[in-house]
Design a protein around this motif. Structure first.
Motif, mmCIF file in Angstrom:
data_model
loop_
_atom_site.group_PDB
_atom_site.id
_atom_site.type_symbol
_atom_site.label_atom_id
_atom_site.label_comp_id
_atom_site.label_asym_id
_atom_site.label_seq_id
_atom_site.Cartn_x
_atom_site.Cartn_y
_atom_site.Cartn_z
ATOM 1 N N LEU A 108 19.292 53.480 40.347
ATOM 2 C CA LEU A 108 20.518 52.714 40.486
ATOM 3 C C LEU A 108 21.654 53.619 40.036
ATOM 4 O O LEU A 108 21.735 53.997 38.876
ATOM 5 N N LEU A 109 22.511 54.001 40.979
ATOM 6 C CA LEU A 109 23.567 54.960 40.674
ATOM 7 C C LEU A 109 24.834 54.638 41.463
ATOM 8 O O LEU A 109 25.262 55.393 42.329
ATOM 9 N N PRO A 110 25.460 53.499 41.160
ATOM 10 C CA PRO A 110 26.694 53.130 41.864
ATOM 11 C C PRO A 110 27.895 53.937 41.380
ATOM 12 O O PRO A 110 27.821 54.620 40.353
ATOM 13 N N GLU A 111 28.987 53.800 42.100
ATOM 14 C CA GLU A 111 30.247 54.410 41.682
ATOM 15 C C GLU A 111 30.649 53.797 40.343
ATOM 16 O O GLU A 111 30.358 52.637 40.060
ATOM 17 N N GLU A 112 31.347 54.558 39.534
ATOM 18 C CA GLU A 112 31.719 54.104 38.194
ATOM 19 C C GLU A 112 32.609 52.859 38.221
ATOM 20 O O GLU A 112 32.568 52.041 37.309
ATOM 21 N N TRP A 113 33.381 52.675 39.259
ATOM 22 C CA TRP A 113 34.269 51.504 39.316
ATOM 23 C C TRP A 113 33.482 50.190 39.388
ATOM 24 O O TRP A 113 34.033 49.126 39.106
ATOM 25 N N LYS A 114 32.199 50.264 39.746
ATOM 26 C CA LYS A 114 31.383 49.061 39.821
ATOM 27 C C LYS A 114 30.871 48.617 38.457
ATOM 28 O O LYS A 114 30.266 47.559 38.323
ATOM 29 N N TYR A 115 31.110 49.418 37.435
ATOM 30 C CA TYR A 115 30.716 49.074 36.073
ATOM 31 C C TYR A 115 31.514 47.859 35.607
ATOM 32 O O TYR A 115 32.728 47.796 35.763
ATOM 33 N N ASN A 116 30.831 46.900 35.041
ATOM 34 C CA ASN A 116 31.452 45.686 34.535
ATOM 35 C C ASN A 116 31.816 45.916 33.074
ATOM 36 O O ASN A 116 30.941 45.907 32.207
ATOM 37 N N ASP A 117 33.085 46.127 32.797
ATOM 38 C CA ASP A 117 33.488 46.497 31.437
ATOM 39 C C ASP A 117 33.344 45.381 30.406
ATOM 40 O O ASP A 117 33.511 45.614 29.223
ATOM 41 N N ILE A 118 32.999 44.161 30.841
ATOM 42 C CA ILE A 118 32.708 43.125 29.844
ATOM 43 C C ILE A 118 31.198 42.959 29.639
ATOM 44 O O ILE A 118 30.751 42.066 28.960
ATOM 45 N N SER A 119 30.441 43.859 30.237
ATOM 46 C CA SER A 119 28.996 43.858 30.054
ATOM 47 C C SER A 119 28.665 44.302 28.628
ATOM 48 O O SER A 119 29.381 45.113 28.047
ATOM 49 N N PRO A 120 27.562 43.807 28.049
ATOM 50 C CA PRO A 120 27.169 44.268 26.722
ATOM 51 C C PRO A 120 26.564 45.675 26.745
ATOM 52 O O PRO A 120 26.287 46.257 25.711
ATOM 53 N N PHE A 121 26.359 46.243 27.934
ATOM 54 C CA PHE A 121 25.746 47.558 28.063
ATOM 55 C C PHE A 121 26.807 48.645 28.183
ATOM 56 O O PHE A 121 27.798 48.472 28.886
ATOM 57 N N GLU A 122 26.588 49.761 27.501
ATOM 58 C CA GLU A 122 27.448 50.932 27.646
ATOM 59 C C GLU A 122 26.920 51.758 28.805
ATOM 60 O O GLU A 122 25.729 52.073 28.851
ATOM 61 N N LEU A 123 27.785 52.105 29.715
ATOM 62 C CA LEU A 123 27.371 52.855 30.893
ATOM 63 C C LEU A 123 26.734 54.191 30.524
ATOM 64 O O LEU A 123 25.773 54.629 31.145
#
Length: 181
Positions: A142-157
């Motif tokens: 799983l390697l999406p573009e960084e903009w797809k990161y959900n910044d309210i996720s509890p996980f650090e990218l």
């Protein structure tokens, strides 16, 4: 296609600094020839697989941004990504060995004061990878573009890796994740 959990392995280093998870699912139905479609279908099934960090039904998130603004919301995601943003090109085909090397590099950063605990953790990871290598026919990261990161996720990218193994003969789909649990 349907997926039913068969087994899971869950290893945590320290007090939850980092976790390594391997979950096997039995695949029923016709397995698509394109492995990316198999991964995409798993991620988009209307079913939560909490152990695989897949939350279609959502989970409560209490997040305060860098400006001190608090937001309580429901997150529908797969790891640190919103499910509805993921597309077929977000699953990169590679070898299990390449993915294992990435995992080794990430985990080496967590070599803590307890050398024995770290070596036991790494031993468990190596053992899990040995089984995946034997049984994997196709592997995707799983390697999406960084903009797809959900910044309210509890996980650090920076502390998240996810791979998917497809064994067409035994009809097993395996999810491997490293996350800052």
């Amino acid at each position: 296609m349907n997926f039913k959990e068969l087994s899971n392995q869950y290893y945590v280093l320290g007090n939850g600094e980092i976790a390594f998870t391997v979950i096997d699912y039995a695949i029923s139905g016709i397995i698509d020839e394109n492995g990316r479609n198999v991964v995409h279908e798993f991620i988009n099934l209307p079913e939560d697989f909490e152990f695989a960090r897949k939350y279609v039904g959502g989970y409560q998130s209490d997040h305060t941004n860098q400006f001190g603004k608090r937001n309580i919301s429901k997150v529908y995601g797969f790891g640190p990504y919103l499910i509805d943003t993921l597309e077929l090109e977000d699953y990169r085909k590679l070898s299990v060995e390449e993915f294992e090397k990435q995992c080794d590099e990430m985990l080496s950063e967590y070599n803590s004061n307890s050398e024995i605990e770290f070596m036991e953790f790494i031993g468990s990871v190596k053992s899990a990878f040995k089984s995946v290598k034997i049984n994997s026919h196709e592997f995707y990261q799983l390697l999406p573009e960084e903009w797809k990161y959900n910044d309210i996720s509890p996980f650090e990218l920076s502390d998240y890796l996810c791979g998917f193994s497809i064994n067409r003969v035994d009809r097993i789909f395996t999810v491997i994740q490293i996350d800052d649990d």
